[in-house]
Design an enzyme around this catalytic site. Structure first.
Site, PDB file in Angstrom:
ATOM      1  CD  GLU A   1      65.451  31.608  71.000  1.00  0.00           C
ATOM      2  OE1 GLU A   1      64.756  32.860  71.178  1.00  0.00           O
ATOM      3  OE2 GLU A   1      66.179  31.603  70.044  1.00  0.00           O
TER       4      GLU A   1
ATOM      5  CE  LYS B   1      55.063  30.983  72.459  1.00  0.00           C
ATOM      6  NZ  LYS B   1      54.170  32.210  72.555  1.00  0.00           N
TER       7      LYS B   1
ATOM      8  NE  ARG C   1      51.781  37.469  65.043  1.00  0.00           N
ATOM      9  CZ  ARG C   1      51.000  36.312  65.538  1.00  0.00           C
ATOM     10  NH1 ARG C   1      51.708  36.456  66.590  1.00  0.00           N
ATOM     11  NH2 ARG C   1      50.566  35.116  65.646  1.00  0.00           N
TER      12      ARG C   1
ATOM     13  CG  PHE D   1      63.421  36.394  69.207  1.00  0.00           C
ATOM     14  CD1 PHE D   1      62.924  36.351  67.818  1.00  0.00           C
ATOM     15  CD2 PHE D   1      62.894  36.943  69.965  1.00  0.00           C
ATOM     16  CE1 PHE D   1      61.569  36.409  67.155  1.00  0.00           C
ATOM     17  CE2 PHE D   1      61.015  36.985  69.282  1.00  0.00           C
ATOM     18  CZ  PHE D   1      60.757  36.784  68.049  1.00  0.00           C
TER      19      PHE D   1
ATOM     20  NE  ARG E   1      50.234  29.050  63.370  1.00  0.00           N
ATOM     21  CZ  ARG E   1      50.028  30.004  64.669  1.00  0.00           C
ATOM     22  NH1 ARG E   1      51.023  29.398  64.723  1.00  0.00           N
ATOM     23  NH2 ARG E   1      49.697  30.970  64.926  1.00  0.00           N
TER      24      ARG E   1
END
Ligand code: AMP
Length: 660
Positions: A315, A317, A339, A410, A494
């Protein structure tokens, strides 16, 4: 429960820097807290009365607190203001000032935790014309009855500057012990076998429970020294091990719950009312933000292909601001979270409007990147442009026209009553289209929404091409996403299901890092009167401390040098060293870790002065950045705990070695 009991813990915790010691204090605090007060105590310890994402503000300026201190102490106004300046912190000043009052005042009613919390809730919720008077009265009432130490933490809480330095993960560690069956029983067992449960032993056992196996030997030696029989030692070890695995399991369960409902107070209340089993009742809920999933990084597309099993979704970024959109009531209600889980709906009413009108369904949670674009063409503009929108209250209307944005979606985490975070990537992507059928990958300023550009690839050269096109289109690189069965959305993690690949890898050895300011140096010459350089740190999430990695002096323009001191004065640590910081260098001024800057550098080297990964790769050396420079981007979308971690730096060092 008395508020002073709570404050004694805060006093002790403030003196500590190690995560384990802090956890110990919290475990003890939660142990003595009555069940019905656990939620309140957890919230007060965080320095808030509602979770941050609800955006409830105390609405109290320090001036008002100084006024309350004047009313309560009757000391001269000048003395009060001088003390505040001298201490550099409202709490420490209040402690001294109330201490002076005590000698004259005879009567006071001890503060309870419940009373403090109730008053704080009222202070935060009063609105309207005379709200300031009422807030003042409530603060003065509390201060009237408080000891100096209580005044310290009360005033800090009211001014929303609690800053005990306890990361949420440390609170979670402590909650994982709470009510763990077996800990008390273990105590009985030890006592029954003639072993007094002294401090040293309790600590050793806890340490073992919390950390790696290595401390088991320590525990065993300690027990042996106490002259216990072999089989008792064995039985004891087994028990410790059993508890340890329960604590660890608890921790994982709580972290999972926290990642989809990041409100520690709520989690603590569920733990108190029904134990760990209650965590299973926590579900993804529109209106409550989930912690963001993040990606690892690799320096080549072929490496990414290999890591992801030969087939990936690439995708674009986009370089903007991450947004999590919660849509309910068939689009009538839209909340946008950053975020950092702040409610930013007010700053993007245009985006909320697009989502509300184009959404087709009952409710959903979508994620995307909000990018500034040129009006008309939809050409992407640099990220910095969007910061003109952040924090605006007044001329927002003008800015919306001047800086139009497009939300590029996304991910979909929830749709029409069903959780999607456990579903594979491609299914979630379909769900985005289902939620907003009129969506295209084109950057269309007319609709204000787009779908992220994506292609599924099996060939590294094709991937490299896609990457170059992404750069041409104004992106910072690509995000590779796993398309496998297990490609779920890992909230708060992560991991390797997403891997980023950015243009910095091309020109330089490394990706940018997001580092925290922990100190500053006075400037000279052209920079006289402002700061000339900053001491920067990475976050060590294992030990919950900040470790230095470079002194940063280049990349700043005049505007930054003007803006930064203003941001930093509030954050200066009065009286030197900050316990959450590990440094061998001494800056002129210590700064409370809070502000994150994006930094680029030529390479990572060993250093005798920087403490990042100290002794990890080489004895008596840490890792440092060579030729670091500020990219011009203050990462106000990141908090100190979101900074690049020491582990990441070690990983980057490894990649650098490999690419050489
Ligand atoms: P970084 O901040 O460098 O760790 O990169 C992760 C960030 O990239 C996410 O938090 C998103 O804000 C952003 N991003 C931009 N485009 C995408 C995308 N297509 N998929 C996921 N994240 C993206």
């Amino acid at each position: 429960m008395l508020y002073s009991d709570l404050c004694s813990f805060y006093g002790r915790i403030e003196e500590l820097s190690g995560r384990l010691e802090m956890t110990d204090q919290l475990v003890e605090l939660y142990r003595i807290t009555p069940l019905e007060l656990i939620e309140t105590v957890v919230r007060l310890t965080k320095g808030e009365i509602r979770p941050g994402y609800e955006g409830l503000e105390m609405g109290v300026a320090e001036k008002l607190v100084l006024k309350a201190l004047y009313m309560v102490t009757m000391l001269p106004v000048e003395e009060i203001e001088e003390e505040r300046v001298r201490k550099g912190d409202i709490g420490s000043a209040a402690e001294i000032l109330v201490g002076k009052k005590r000698q004259t005042s005879l009567f006071h009613e001890p503060l309870t935790v419940t009373r403090v919390f109730t008053s704080l809730t009222r202070i935060a919720s009063v609105e309207g014309r005379s709200s300031q008077d009422l807030k003042l009265k409530l603060i003065a009432e509390l201060l009237h009855d408080s000891t100096p130490m209580e005044a310290k933490y009360l005033t800090r809480t009211v001014c929303q500057k609690m800053r005990l330095g306890i990361a949420d993960m440390t609170q979670i560690d402590a909650l994982s012990y709470h009510n763990t069956p077996g800990i008390d029983e273990l105590g009985d067992f030890l006592v029954h076998n003639g072993l007094p449960l002294d401090d040293g032993l309790v600590q050793a056992v806890r340490k073992h429970l919390a950390t790696a196996m290595s401390t088991l030997a320590e525990t065993r030696t300690l027990i042996k020294e106490k002259g216990m029989e072999k089989d008792v030692v064995r039985s004891m070890t087994e028990r410790v091990q059993k508890i340890r695995s329960v604590v660890q399991e608890n921790r994982e369960t709580i972290v999972r719950a926290y990642n989809i409902h990041p409100d520690l107070g709520y989690i603590a209340s569920l733990l108190a009312s029904g134990g760990i089993g209650n965590m299973g009742h926590i579900n993804v809920t529109p209106g409550i933000p989930l912690r963001a999933m993040l990606g690892e990084r690799l320096p080549s597309i072929s490496g990414i292909m290999e890591k992801m099993g030969g087939k990936v979704a690439l995708e674009y970024k986009y370089d903007g601001l991450r947004v999590q959109a919660h849509i309910t009531d068939m689009g009538k209600n839209v909340i946008l979270f950053s975020r950092q889980l702040e409610n930013i709906t007010d700053q993007f009413p245009d985006v909320a409007g697009y989502l509300g009108s184009m959404f087709k369904g009952q409710d959903c949670i979508l994620e995307g990147e909000c990018v500034p674009v040129e009006s008309g063409t939809g050409r992407m503009l640099p990220f910095q442009v969007i910061s003109q929108r952040r924090g605006r209250k007044y001329d927002l209307e003008d800015k919306i026209e001047e800086v139009p944005v497009i939300l590029v979606l996304f991910d979909c985490l929830y749709l029409n009553g069903s959780e999607y975070i456990g579903k594979p990537y491609l299914e979630r992507r379909d769900a985005i289209r289902q939620a907003i059928p009129d969506l295209s990958e084109r950057m269309d300023t007319g609709s204000g929404l787009a779908l992220s550009r994506m292609e599924i690839m099996t060939d590294a050269d094709e991937g490299e091409n896609f990457f170059l096109v992404a750069l041409d289109d104004g992106c910072e690189g690509v995000m590779a996403k796993s398309v496998g069965e297990g490609s779920i959305y890992q909230a708060g993690n992560r991991g390797w299901l997403w891997i980023k690949y950015k243009k910095d890898y091309h020109s330089e050895l490394m990706d940018t890092m997001d580092l925290v300011i922990i100190g500053a140096y006075h400037g000279s010459g052209r920079r006289g009167g402002t700061f000339g350089a900053f001491l920067m740190a990475a976050y060590d999430s294992d030990d919950d401390v900040f470790r230095t990695i470079c002194k940063l002096g280049s990349g700043f323009n005049d505007r930054h040098l003007e803006e930064l001191p203003a941001l930093l004065t509030e954050l200066q640590v009065p009286g030197g060293q900050n316990p959450k910081v590990d440094t061998r260098m001494e800056p002129d001024v210590y700064i409370i870790p809070s502000i994150v800057l994006e930094v680029k550098a030529a390479e990572i080297t060993f250093s005798p002065v920087h403490t990042c990964a100290w002794g990890y790769l080489k004895d008596n050396a840490g890792l440092a950045l060579r030729f670091p420079r500020f990219t011009g981007r203050i990462r106000d979308d990141k908090g100190p705990y979101d900074a690049t971690t020491v582990r990441e730096v070690i990983g980057l060092y490894g990649q650098q070695i490999k690419s050489l």
